[in-house]
Write a protein that holds these residues in place. Structure first.
Motif, PDB file in Angstrom:
ATOM      1  N   VAL A   1       1.502  -1.964  -6.633  1.00  0.00           N
ATOM      2  CA  VAL A   1       2.091  -2.292  -5.333  1.00  0.00           C
ATOM      3  C   VAL A   1       3.614  -2.229  -5.397  1.00  0.00           C
ATOM      4  O   VAL A   1       4.271  -1.676  -4.500  1.00  0.00           O
ATOM      5  CB  VAL A   1       1.635  -3.686  -4.870  1.00  0.00           C
ATOM      6  N   MET A   2       4.196  -2.765  -6.468  1.00  0.00           N
ATOM      7  CA  MET A   2       5.652  -2.722  -6.628  1.00  0.00           C
ATOM      8  C   MET A   2       6.148  -1.278  -6.701  1.00  0.00           C
ATOM      9  O   MET A   2       7.174  -0.921  -6.111  1.00  0.00           O
ATOM     10  CB  MET A   2       6.060  -3.494  -7.879  1.00  0.00           C
ATOM     11  N   LEU A   3       5.392  -0.438  -7.410  1.00  0.00           N
ATOM     12  CA  LEU A   3       5.770   0.968  -7.523  1.00  0.00           C
ATOM     13  C   LEU A   3       5.729   1.660  -6.163  1.00  0.00           C
ATOM     14  O   LEU A   3       6.650   2.401  -5.794  1.00  0.00           O
ATOM     15  CB  LEU A   3       4.838   1.669  -8.512  1.00  0.00           C
ATOM     16  N   CYS A   4       4.679   1.407  -5.403  1.00  0.00           N
ATOM     17  CA  CYS A   4       4.546   2.038  -4.086  1.00  0.00           C
ATOM     18  C   CYS A   4       5.611   1.525  -3.121  1.00  0.00           C
ATOM     19  O   CYS A   4       6.076   2.272  -2.246  1.00  0.00           O
ATOM     20  CB  CYS A   4       3.148   1.805  -3.535  1.00  0.00           C
ATOM     21  N   LYS A   5       5.999   0.273  -3.247  1.00  0.00           N
ATOM     22  CA  LYS A   5       7.091  -0.238  -2.412  1.00  0.00           C
ATOM     23  C   LYS A   5       8.398   0.481  -2.731  1.00  0.00           C
ATOM     24  O   LYS A   5       9.190   0.788  -1.828  1.00  0.00           O
ATOM     25  CB  LYS A   5       7.252  -1.746  -2.618  1.00  0.00           C
TER      26      LYS A   5
ATOM     27  N   ASP B   1      -3.113  -2.854   0.831  1.00  0.00           N
ATOM     28  CA  ASP B   1      -1.677  -2.923   1.084  1.00  0.00           C
ATOM     29  C   ASP B   1      -0.970  -1.639   0.661  1.00  0.00           C
ATOM     30  O   ASP B   1       0.055  -1.277   1.245  1.00  0.00           O
ATOM     31  CB  ASP B   1      -1.056  -4.136   0.382  1.00  0.00           C
ATOM     32  N   ILE B   2      -1.505  -0.928  -0.324  1.00  0.00           N
ATOM     33  CA  ILE B   2      -0.939   0.365  -0.699  1.00  0.00           C
ATOM     34  C   ILE B   2      -1.281   1.408   0.360  1.00  0.00           C
ATOM     35  O   ILE B   2      -0.442   2.225   0.752  1.00  0.00           O
ATOM     36  CB  ILE B   2      -1.446   0.808  -2.082  1.00  0.00           C
ATOM     37  N   PHE B   3      -2.517   1.366   0.845  1.00  0.00           N
ATOM     38  CA  PHE B   3      -2.938   2.323   1.865  1.00  0.00           C
ATOM     39  C   PHE B   3      -2.093   2.187   3.130  1.00  0.00           C
ATOM     40  O   PHE B   3      -1.753   3.183   3.776  1.00  0.00           O
ATOM     41  CB  PHE B   3      -4.417   2.115   2.180  1.00  0.00           C
ATOM     42  N   GLU B   4      -1.731   0.968   3.490  1.00  0.00           N
ATOM     43  CA  GLU B   4      -0.949   0.738   4.708  1.00  0.00           C
ATOM     44  C   GLU B   4       0.477   1.259   4.599  1.00  0.00           C
ATOM     45  O   GLU B   4       1.159   1.403   5.610  1.00  0.00           O
ATOM     46  CB  GLU B   4      -0.936  -0.760   5.036  1.00  0.00           C
ATOM     47  N   MET B   5       0.954   1.535   3.384  1.00  0.00           N
ATOM     48  CA  MET B   5       2.291   2.099   3.210  1.00  0.00           C
ATOM     49  C   MET B   5       2.330   3.597   3.468  1.00  0.00           C
ATOM     50  O   MET B   5       3.400   4.178   3.626  1.00  0.00           O
ATOM     51  CB  MET B   5       2.805   1.832   1.788  1.00  0.00           C
ATOM     52  N   MET B   6       1.169   4.237   3.517  1.00  0.00           N
ATOM     53  CA  MET B   6       1.111   5.688   3.648  1.00  0.00           C
ATOM     54  C   MET B   6       1.169   6.092   5.110  1.00  0.00           C
ATOM     55  O   MET B   6       0.746   5.350   5.996  1.00  0.00           O
ATOM     56  CB  MET B   6      -0.169   6.222   3.007  1.00  0.00           C
TER      57      MET B   6
END
Length: 222
Positions: free
Chosen positions: A22-26, A48-53
Motif C-alpha cells: 500500500v505504501m508503495l502504491c501511494k 485500497d490499492i485497487f481504488e488508487m488505479m
C-alpha cells in the motif's frame, strides 16, 4: 533523479507484505499526480490499492483481454454484463438467469476479486466475447478507431509538432552528476548494511581469489 514521461513496473508489489504494498502504491500515485504515467502489472490487488488505479486491464489465462476500462466502471460491468450481482448469495447466483457469475458470492466488496472469481470459472473465449459486446468494449473500440483514423495531408507533421511542443512544455528534469552519485552511493551502502553476511562473503571471496591468483603467478619470471 529524473521525471520520465512513462514509468513501467513489472509486479512491484510481489514479495511485499500488504502494508508495504500500500505504501508503495501511494508513492506511485503521487508520482502519477506529478505528471508521470505509471503503468504496472499486479496480482490480485487489495481494495485500497485497487481504488488508487484509474485504468485497468484484466487478461485471461491465454493472454486476451477480459476487461479494459476505468476501475470505477468494473463494478457496473460485473453487474450489467456478467450478471454478477454482489448482493446475491451463492444459491441465488446459481439460479437460472444468474449469468456468467452464477454460483459465486461476493467475498469482500473488491470488484477485482469478483472478476477474478468469474475468470476462474468461465472459458476465456466467453469472457472475451462478452467484453467485446459490452459498453466498455464499445468504448475501447471507438478509442482504437480514432487512433487508426487516416490523418489528412500534413496531419502527421502537425501531430509531431504538437507532440514536440507538449514535451517541451512539460520539460524534463535530470539531476546533476554529483546528486546522482550521492543518491546511488547511499542506496548501495544502505543495501549493503541490510545484508552484512553478503558483504562479508564478497570480501572473503575477493580475498581468497586474490591469494589464489597471487600464488599462481608468484615468481613467474624466476
Amino acid at each position: 533523479l529524473s521525471e520520465p514521461a512513462i514509468l513501467f513496473l513489472d509486479e512491484p508489489t510481489t514479495g511485499q507484505d500488504s502494508s508495504t504494498a500500500v505504501m508503495l502504491c501511494k508513492a506511485l500515485k503521487k508520482i502519477a499526480k506529478d505528471g508521470t504515467s505509471v503503468v504496472l502489472s499486479i496480482h490480485q490487488p487489495r481494495m485500497d490499492i485497487f481504488e488508487m488505479m484509474t485504468q485497468i486491464i484484466f487478461m485471461t489465462r491465454d493472454g486476451r483481454v477480459a476487461y479494459c476500462g476505468s476501475a470505477r466502471g468494473l463494478r457496473a460491468y460485473l453487474e450489467q454484463d456478467l450478471s454478477f450481482a454482489p448482493g446475491r448469495t451463492r444459491a441465488e447466483n446459481a439460479q437460472p438467469g444468474g449469468g456468467l457469475g452464477g454460483g459465486l458470492e461476493r467475498r469482500g466488496g473488491n470488484p477485482a476479486d469478483d472478476l477474478l472469481d468469474v475468470m476462474g470459472l468461465v472459458a476465456p473465449s466467453v469472457l472475451v466475447e462478452t467484453f467485446k459486446t459490452s459498453r466498455a468494449g464499445e468504448e475501447q473500440r471507438r478509442v482504437l478507431e480514432m487512433l487508426e483514423m487516416p490523418r489528412p495531408r500534413g496531419g502527421r507533421a502537425n501531430d509531431d509538432a504538437t507532440m514536440r511542443a507538449l514535451v517541451s512544455a512539460r520539460g524534463k528534469h535530470v539531476a546533476s552528476w554529483p546528486v546522482q552519485f550521492g543518491f546511488l552511493s547511499a542506496r548501495c551502502l544502505r543495501n549493503t548494511l541490510r545484508s552484512p553476511f553478503q558483504f562479508i562473503l564478497h570480501g572473503v571471496t575477493a580475498l581468497a581469489a586474490a591469494v589464489a591468483i597471487g600464488g599462481t603467478f608468484q615468481d613467474i619470471h624466476a
